[in-house]
Design an enzyme around this catalytic site. Structure first.
Site, mmCIF file in Angstrom:
data_model
loop_
_atom_site.group_PDB
_atom_site.id
_atom_site.type_symbol
_atom_site.label_atom_id
_atom_site.label_comp_id
_atom_site.label_asym_id
_atom_site.label_seq_id
_atom_site.Cartn_x
_atom_site.Cartn_y
_atom_site.Cartn_z
ATOM 1 N N LYS A 285 0.846 -1.187 0.000
ATOM 2 C CA LYS A 285 0.000 0.000 0.000
ATOM 3 C C LYS A 285 0.885 1.242 0.000
ATOM 4 C CE LYS A 285 -4.321 1.649 2.001
ATOM 5 N NZ LYS A 285 -5.387 1.406 2.993
ATOM 6 N N GLU B 242 -19.630 -4.379 10.795
ATOM 7 C CA GLU B 242 -20.513 -3.556 11.607
ATOM 8 C C GLU B 242 -21.621 -4.354 12.298
ATOM 9 O OE1 GLU B 242 -18.494 -0.986 8.641
ATOM 10 O OE2 GLU B 242 -19.571 -2.903 8.528
ATOM 11 N N ARG C 133 -25.580 -1.316 7.772
ATOM 12 C CA ARG C 133 -25.406 -2.767 7.689
ATOM 13 C C ARG C 133 -25.745 -3.471 9.001
ATOM 14 N NH1 ARG C 133 -19.782 -3.170 4.279
ATOM 15 N NH2 ARG C 133 -19.105 -1.445 5.569
#
Length: 616
Positions: A280, A364, A392
């Site tokens: 990354k 979540e 969610r």
């Protein structure tokens, strides 16, 4: 410049090996230059340069379906599919989106913005292809961070069993936004110790696949190998046990190897997982050293990596500091995040009270159910979550929290319009669905002082589930602490009642001042609590002024304004004029919050115009 000559994926396919390598260098330079001006997701895109180029070398995204998970790593894809010249408008009002959007280009297969759904969507496309007897490849590109979400496993489980030709590319960089946590992250780390395995596997399959006898030998050896591997290395065949052929790990910055493996995955014509290791922030030292900072970053100086606009205080920052203070006072208070430690302001809490800080990954629903268990056993869990991500958890909020009236506190960040991330990130629904959940109290601070007080009330004074909702960014001109009353009159008036909550109260107060200059007396009521709704003050005010205008940055159906109107109707009375100013049925696009408020008439000018139209 190679990049200037790229107008479509066909141009990428026409490049020589050397030109393709140069293209990757130019793409990284292009990304840093463009994102430094507009802000956006940088580190994730820098890490996916070679992988995206390889995808466009092997596949044709005009017909093949490339489904991004989350989609924040789609910048290179957009640059290679005819949208380079639009990058100066990235994430601006009416400009290029920072996420895949099919309305922008046929090369964007599906809208994206939230994690863990790509495999499920891709499987749906693969099933459609088979049933309609069409011919194209379906690819799901998912990051290892998204594998902390349960939906990813529902998709993987069904896709592997289905036998549908489907390629799942696992972009493994060890990060989502914060460093990944949990067993899956550890599992993928172990898989990285097998470089070169896929080379032998392909040679072996090809060598034995040319005859019926050879295939019998291959299948017999495969059964023995699988049995031995399960015995000596339990868990190492997770994807294979689900029904996938596993290829990898592959160096995600080696173009030749990536193209080779992707082509092989395409030829296998079955469910395949291609495990790709990437870095990354690759190629930009500042992003490599601090990928979390450069995951989503404001405009910055590319020479120094420093953000140009000095960071200001924010609701998230104030929340995190206040929660840490209250947790130090009471040992029952715990903090939960779903891979958003920094974004929700919990960095200080995590450092100060690590034993009471829990990062569950991008999960979540799990976070809410875990919080319910904690609350049932005597803790005071606080789940800090973006409004759009909280969606969610709806079923868990009802079944696991509300039915038992458990004291779970939701710190709902990014409530209302959020700006440049656009459609997938606006918090336009929580003010609609949270008040309808049984036993739920919903508090709406308008400034930092109120946030601190309301959080304290939510923790120590209110029973049952409580949500404290606040916007992205900073407070406005209204800085008074309006106290603990559910409704507060901020300004008297006789001609019309103006009602709002949160920081939109700043626009309403500004409008009331302008209306006074134009001879209209507007009373301003601020809702500190939108559930349960206190009706006495509202009824008295509207009966006196006979006109009501409610301003909110949520969808219209089921909004607070409609609930107020219904409440008055139940009392057998209705205002002479009722004006509901909200987002209606439309999903707000990207743009600054000020631009979006202006476009929907939620700014002071829009409020004034609506009042003048009805009151003159």
């Amino acid at each position: 410049m190679i990049l200037e000559k790229i107008h479509s994926p066909a141009d990428v396919k026409a490049l020589s090996r050397e030109e393709t390598e140069r293209l990757c260098v130019e793409l990284r330079r292009f990304l840093v230059d463009q994102v430094s001006k507009t802000g956006g997701h940088l580190a994730s895109n820098l890490g996916a340069v070679e992988l995206t180029v390889a995808l466009h070398r092997v596949f044709d995204t005009a017909s093949d379906r490339l489904v991004f998970d989350v989609g924040h790593q789609c910048y290179v894809h957009k640059a290679l599919t005819g949208r380079q010249e639009l990058f100066s408008t990235l994430r601006t009002f009416g400009g290029l989106s920072g996420f895949p959007k099919p309305y922008e280009s046929g090369h964007d297969a599906f809208i994206a913005g939230h994690a863990s759904n790509s495999v499920s969507v891709a499987l749906g496309m693969a099933r459609a292809r088979t049933l309609l007897k069409e011919n194209y490849t379906v690819i799901a590109l998912i990051g290892d961070g998204a594998l902390t979400g349960g939906l990813a496993y529902e998709g993987l489980n069904n896709a592997g069993e289905s036998g549908e030709p489907l390629i799942v590319i696992l972009n493994d960089n060890g990060m989502s936004i914060n460093p990944n946590v949990g067993a899956m992250s550890n599992h993928l780390s172990r898989l990285r110790t097998r470089p070169g395995y896929y080379h032998f596997k392909k040679w072996y399959r090809n060598a034995l696949g040319n005859s019926e006898f050879g295939m019998k030998v291959y299948r017999f050896n495969h059964r023995i190998k699988t049995a031995v591997k399960k015995t000596l290395w339990p868990g190492s065949t997770l994807f294979e046990d689900m029904g996938f052929t596993y290829l990898g790990p592959v160096d995600g910055h080696n173009l030749d190897r990536l193209c080779h493996v992707l082509q092989w995955a395409k030829e296998l014509n079955r469910p395949v997982v291609v495990h790709v290791n990437t870095i990354k922030g690759k190629g930009y030292p500042f992003a490599e050293q601090d990928p979390g900072k450069f995951h989503g970053i404001a405009p910055f100086d590319p020479e120094t990596g420093l953000v140009k606009k000095k960071e200001i205080n924010s609701f998230s920052h104030v929340f995190g500091n206040a929660l840490t203070e209250y947790a130090q006072r009471d040992g029952r208070v715990c903090a939960i995040t779903a891979a958003m430690e920094d974004g929700t302001g919990l960095h200080h809490f995590a450092k100060t009270l690590p034993e009471r800080f829990f990062d569950v990954g991008i999960a979540e629903g799990h976070a809410v159910s875990m919080a319910a268990g904690m609350a049932k056993q005597g803790l005071i869990p606080v789940f800090a979550v973006y409004s759009s991500f909280l969606q969610r958890s709806y079923d868990m909020l009802i079944h696991d929290v509300a039915l038992s009236n458990l004291h779970v506190v939701l710190a709902v960040d990014r409530a209302g319009l959020v700006g440049a991330d656009g459609e997938t990130h606006h918090g336009s629904l929580d003010a609609l669905f949270l008040p309808e959940i049984p036993n739920m109290t919903v508090l709406c601070p308008s400034n930092y002082a109120e946030l601190r007080k309301m959080l304290e009330q939510a923790l120590f004074e209110i029973e049952g589930p409580v949500a404290v909702r606040y916007p992205r960014g900073g407070e406005g001109a209204y800085r008074d602490d309006s106290g603990s009353a559910p409704i507060v009159c901020l300004r008297p008036g006789t001609d019309i009642t103006l009602v709002s909550y949160g920081t939109l109260i700043n626009n309403v107060l500004e409008a009331a001042e302008e209306l006074e200059r134009q001879g209209i007396s507007a009373q301003v009521l601020k809702l500190n609590c939108i559930a349960p709704m206190e009706k006495g003050c509202l009824m008295r005010s509207v009966r006196a002024t006979r006109r009501l205008l409610v301003v909110e940055d949520s969808f219209g159906a089921g909004c607070v304004g409609q609930r107020i109107a219904a409440m008055m109707a139940e009392e057998g009375w209705a205002p002479e004029k009722l004006i509901l100013k909200n987002l209606g049925k439309t999903i707000a696009p990207q743009g600054t919050v000020a631009e979006l408020q202006r476009s929907y008439g939620l700014d002071a000018r829009g409020i004034v115009e609506s009042v003048l139209e009805e009151c003159r």
